[in-house]
Design a protein around this motif. Structure first.
Motif, PDB file in Angstrom:
ATOM      1  N   GLY A   1       0.778  -1.228   0.000  1.00 12.07           N
ATOM      2  CA  GLY A   1       0.000   0.000   0.000  1.00 12.07           C
ATOM      3  C   GLY A   1       0.804   1.268   0.000  1.00 12.07           C
ATOM      4  N   GLN A   2       2.123   1.183  -0.089  1.00 13.51           N
ATOM      5  CA  GLN A   2       2.959   2.370  -0.113  1.00 13.51           C
ATOM      6  C   GLN A   2       2.873   3.054  -1.489  1.00 13.51           C
ATOM      7  N   PRO A   3       3.001   4.392  -1.523  1.00 13.87           N
ATOM      8  CA  PRO A   3       2.982   5.096  -2.820  1.00 13.87           C
ATOM      9  C   PRO A   3       4.294   4.889  -3.570  1.00 13.87           C
ATOM     10  N   ILE A   4       4.275   5.261  -4.823  1.00 10.68           N
ATOM     11  CA  ILE A   4       5.503   5.196  -5.619  1.00 10.68           C
ATOM     12  C   ILE A   4       6.521   6.150  -5.010  1.00 10.68           C
ATOM     13  N   PRO A   5       7.727   5.713  -4.721  1.00 12.19           N
ATOM     14  CA  PRO A   5       8.741   6.602  -4.135  1.00 12.19           C
ATOM     15  C   PRO A   5       9.009   7.815  -5.024  1.00 12.19           C
ATOM     16  N   ALA A   6       9.180   8.955  -4.408  1.00 15.49           N
ATOM     17  CA  ALA A   6       9.422  10.190  -5.161  1.00 15.49           C
ATOM     18  C   ALA A   6      10.663  10.074  -6.032  1.00 15.49           C
ATOM     19  N   ALA A   7      11.656   9.324  -5.561  1.00 13.25           N
ATOM     20  CA  ALA A   7      12.890   9.174  -6.339  1.00 13.25           C
ATOM     21  C   ALA A   7      12.676   8.379  -7.616  1.00 13.25           C
ATOM     22  N   ASP A   8      11.572   7.655  -7.687  1.00 15.07           N
ATOM     23  CA  ASP A   8      11.295   6.823  -8.870  1.00 15.07           C
ATOM     24  C   ASP A   8      10.240   7.441  -9.777  1.00 15.07           C
ATOM     25  N   ALA A   9       9.948   8.722  -9.614  1.00 17.09           N
ATOM     26  CA  ALA A   9       8.946   9.386 -10.453  1.00 17.09           C
ATOM     27  C   ALA A   9       9.547   9.751 -11.809  1.00 17.09           C
ATOM     28  N   ALA A  10       8.917   9.262 -12.861  1.00 20.78           N
ATOM     29  CA  ALA A  10       9.290   9.623 -14.256  1.00 20.78           C
ATOM     30  C   ALA A  10      10.771   9.445 -14.501  1.00 20.78           C
ATOM     31  N   ARG A  11      11.315   8.322 -14.126  1.00 22.70           N
ATOM     32  CA  ARG A  11      12.738   8.084 -14.379  1.00 22.70           C
ATOM     33  C   ARG A  11      12.979   7.948 -15.887  1.00 22.70           C
ATOM     34  N   LEU A  12      14.080   8.503 -16.345  1.00 26.60           N
ATOM     35  CA  LEU A  12      14.450   8.544 -17.770  1.00 26.60           C
ATOM     36  C   LEU A  12      13.369   9.212 -18.619  1.00 26.60           C
ATOM     37  N   GLY A  13      12.547  10.041 -17.957  1.00 23.98           N
ATOM     38  CA  GLY A  13      11.499  10.740 -18.692  1.00 23.98           C
ATOM     39  C   GLY A  13      10.286   9.890 -19.008  1.00 23.98           C
ATOM     40  N   VAL A  14      10.202   8.672 -18.459  1.00 23.35           N
ATOM     41  CA  VAL A  14       9.072   7.777 -18.726  1.00 23.35           C
ATOM     42  C   VAL A  14       7.987   8.050 -17.683  1.00 23.35           C
ATOM     43  N   PRO A  15       6.783   8.454 -18.096  1.00 21.39           N
ATOM     44  CA  PRO A  15       5.721   8.741 -17.122  1.00 21.39           C
ATOM     45  C   PRO A  15       5.374   7.515 -16.281  1.00 21.39           C
ATOM     46  N   ASN A  16       4.922   7.767 -15.054  1.00 26.25           N
ATOM     47  CA  ASN A  16       4.476   6.663 -14.204  1.00 26.25           C
ATOM     48  C   ASN A  16       3.064   6.222 -14.558  1.00 26.25           C
ATOM     49  N   ALA A  17       2.225   7.160 -14.999  1.00 24.90           N
ATOM     50  CA  ALA A  17       0.823   6.841 -15.303  1.00 24.90           C
ATOM     51  C   ALA A  17       0.598   6.838 -16.813  1.00 24.90           C
ATOM     52  N   TRP A  18      -0.057   5.778 -17.293  1.00 26.90           N
ATOM     53  CA  TRP A  18      -0.411   5.639 -18.702  1.00 26.90           C
ATOM     54  C   TRP A  18      -1.914   5.411 -18.793  1.00 26.90           C
ATOM     55  N   LYS A  19      -2.586   6.251 -19.560  1.00 29.56           N
ATOM     56  CA  LYS A  19      -4.041   6.200 -19.630  1.00 29.56           C
ATOM     57  C   LYS A  19      -4.504   5.737 -21.002  1.00 29.56           C
ATOM     58  N   ASP A  20      -5.136   4.573 -21.024  1.00 31.00           N
ATOM     59  CA  ASP A  20      -5.747   4.038 -22.256  1.00 31.00           C
ATOM     60  C   ASP A  20      -4.773   4.096 -23.435  1.00 31.00           C
ATOM     61  N   ALA A  21      -3.601   3.563 -23.224  1.00 29.48           N
ATOM     62  CA  ALA A  21      -2.572   3.560 -24.265  1.00 29.48           C
ATOM     63  C   ALA A  21      -2.767   2.377 -25.198  1.00 29.48           C
ATOM     64  N   PRO A  22      -2.925   2.605 -26.524  1.00 27.40           N
ATOM     65  CA  PRO A  22      -3.075   1.497 -27.474  1.00 27.40           C
ATOM     66  C   PRO A  22      -1.810   0.641 -27.528  1.00 27.40           C
ATOM     67  N   ALA A  23      -2.010  -0.632 -27.808  1.00 23.30           N
ATOM     68  CA  ALA A  23      -0.887  -1.562 -27.870  1.00 23.30           C
ATOM     69  C   ALA A  23       0.186  -1.123 -28.874  1.00 23.30           C
ATOM     70  N   PRO A  24      -0.169  -0.623 -30.064  1.00 23.02           N
ATOM     71  CA  PRO A  24       0.895  -0.184 -30.991  1.00 23.02           C
ATOM     72  C   PRO A  24       1.744   0.947 -30.419  1.00 23.02           C
ATOM     73  N   ASP A  25       1.106   1.874 -29.680  1.00 23.00           N
ATOM     74  CA  ASP A  25       1.873   2.967 -29.083  1.00 23.00           C
ATOM     75  C   ASP A  25       2.834   2.437 -28.022  1.00 23.00           C
ATOM     76  N   LEU A  26       2.368   1.473 -27.245  1.00 20.42           N
ATOM     77  CA  LEU A  26       3.232   0.888 -26.222  1.00 20.42           C
ATOM     78  C   LEU A  26       4.383   0.109 -26.857  1.00 20.42           C
ATOM     79  N   ALA A  27       4.087  -0.569 -27.951  1.00 11.79           N
ATOM     80  CA  ALA A  27       5.145  -1.305 -28.652  1.00 11.79           C
ATOM     81  C   ALA A  27       6.210  -0.347 -29.176  1.00 11.79           C
ATOM     82  N   ASN A  28       5.776   0.821 -29.660  1.00 13.16           N
ATOM     83  CA  ASN A  28       6.746   1.816 -30.134  1.00 13.16           C
ATOM     84  C   ASN A  28       7.578   2.378 -28.989  1.00 13.16           C
ATOM     85  N   ALA A  29       6.943   2.535 -27.814  1.00 13.42           N
ATOM     86  CA  ALA A  29       7.628   3.147 -26.681  1.00 13.42           C
ATOM     87  C   ALA A  29       8.544   2.167 -25.956  1.00 13.42           C
ATOM     88  N   PHE A  30       8.087   0.921 -25.777  1.00 12.59           N
ATOM     89  CA  PHE A  30       8.797  -0.021 -24.912  1.00 12.59           C
ATOM     90  C   PHE A  30       9.321  -1.269 -25.628  1.00 12.59           C
TER      91      PHE A  30
END
Length: 283
Positions: free
Chosen positions: A161-190
């Motif tokens: 139940g702990q929150p995401i540590p502040a030190a791990d927020a958006a590491r390498l510029g990658v957002p922590n929250a992804w909203k309704d991301a299509p699979a092709p977009d995720l494949a391009n990103a990751f």
């Protein structure tokens, strides 16, 4: 008769006739001059083309250059037609064909305005074209190579139940929250494997780590949308665009089929598939 032969006036007329005939032979009359008319509509059109290229209105000196160039092109164009230079020229054929296709498209644009019923029917008739891919809503925490132990410790804390540590927020510029991301977009990103890994994760709890091109991710999958055909209102602009494109193609084809009825196509070349010969003969 002898007196007539000695008549000076007759000598003058004969000599004048010979001189005129010689001049006519050396300088044959030119055919009537072809008229090149530059009316207001033509000049406005030329100026509009010039403005589209240079992004400003033409100055008086520019107008002179515009007219000079047009007259030059018109003269060479007409003389080229007289010499038959337009025949068997692939560039000329292609350009005229393209302009005729544009005319056919303009005719297609005169069709009745598209209705919701037309768009709904088009959407239903082309499901594969408009089907939306899988989409995912999730949170993630990124860990780079060498942080495997840290990832496991953070996973335990997140599950507690702990929150995401502040030190791990958006590491390498990658957002922590992804909203309704299509699979092709995720494949391009990751990478291609990342959305496949998401497909097997449980909903509503932290899991992982799963690998990507960035490193390792802890993921909490919140929503997974299966591929589906959307409602018209969700993709109206997309459907309208594709409908109009297809309508133009259909109008062009209909115009071609109509015009082709006035032609007979005879193929004498070898190596042409029989189906092609049969199809053209049936037109």
């Amino acid at each position: 008769m002898k007196s007539l032969v000695r008549e000076p006036l007759l000598h003058f007329l004969v000599l004048g006739g010979l001189i005129f005939a010689g001049w006519y032979w050396l300088h044959p009359p030119r055919p009537p001059v072809n008229e090149i008319v530059i009316d207001q509509n033509e000049l406005d059109h030329l100026k509009m083309l010039w403005k589209a290229q240079w992004k400003r209105d033409p100055a008086p000196g520019d107008v002179q250059a515009i007219i000079d160039r047009h007259v030059r092109e018109e003269v060479f164009y007409r003389e080229g037609l007289k010499l038959g230079l337009d025949r068997n020229d692939e560039i000329v054929k292609r350009r005229i064909s393209q302009k005729m296709e544009a005319v056919a498209n303009d005719v297609g644009a005169l069709m009745k305005p598209v209705t919701d019923a037309d768009l709904a029917a088009f959407l239903e008739a082309h499901p594969d074209q408009f089907r939306l891919p899988p989409a995912y809503r999730f949170s993630q925490v990124l860990f780079v190579k060498g942080e495997e132990a840290k990832a496991q410790a953070t996973l335990a804390a997140l599950r507690a139940g702990q929150p995401i540590p502040a030190a791990d927020a958006a590491r390498l510029g990658v957002p922590n929250a992804w909203k309704d991301a299509p699979a092709p977009d995720l494949a391009n990103a990751f990478g291609d494997a990342f959305p496949r890994e998401l497909e097997g994760l449980p909903l509503g709890e932290w899991a992982g780590p799963i690998a990507s091109g960035y490193g390792l991710h802890l993921v909490r999958l919140e929503r997974r949308d299966a591929p589906h055909l959307p409602e018209l209102d969700e993709v109206r602009a997309w459907v309208e665009r594709e409908y109009e494109y297809q309508a133009q193609i259909d109008a062009e084809q209909a115009a071609f089929d109509t015009l082709l009825k006035d032609y007979s196509v005879r193929i004498t070349a070898k190596g042409v598939p029989p189906a092609t010969r049969t199809a053209l003969a049936a037109k």
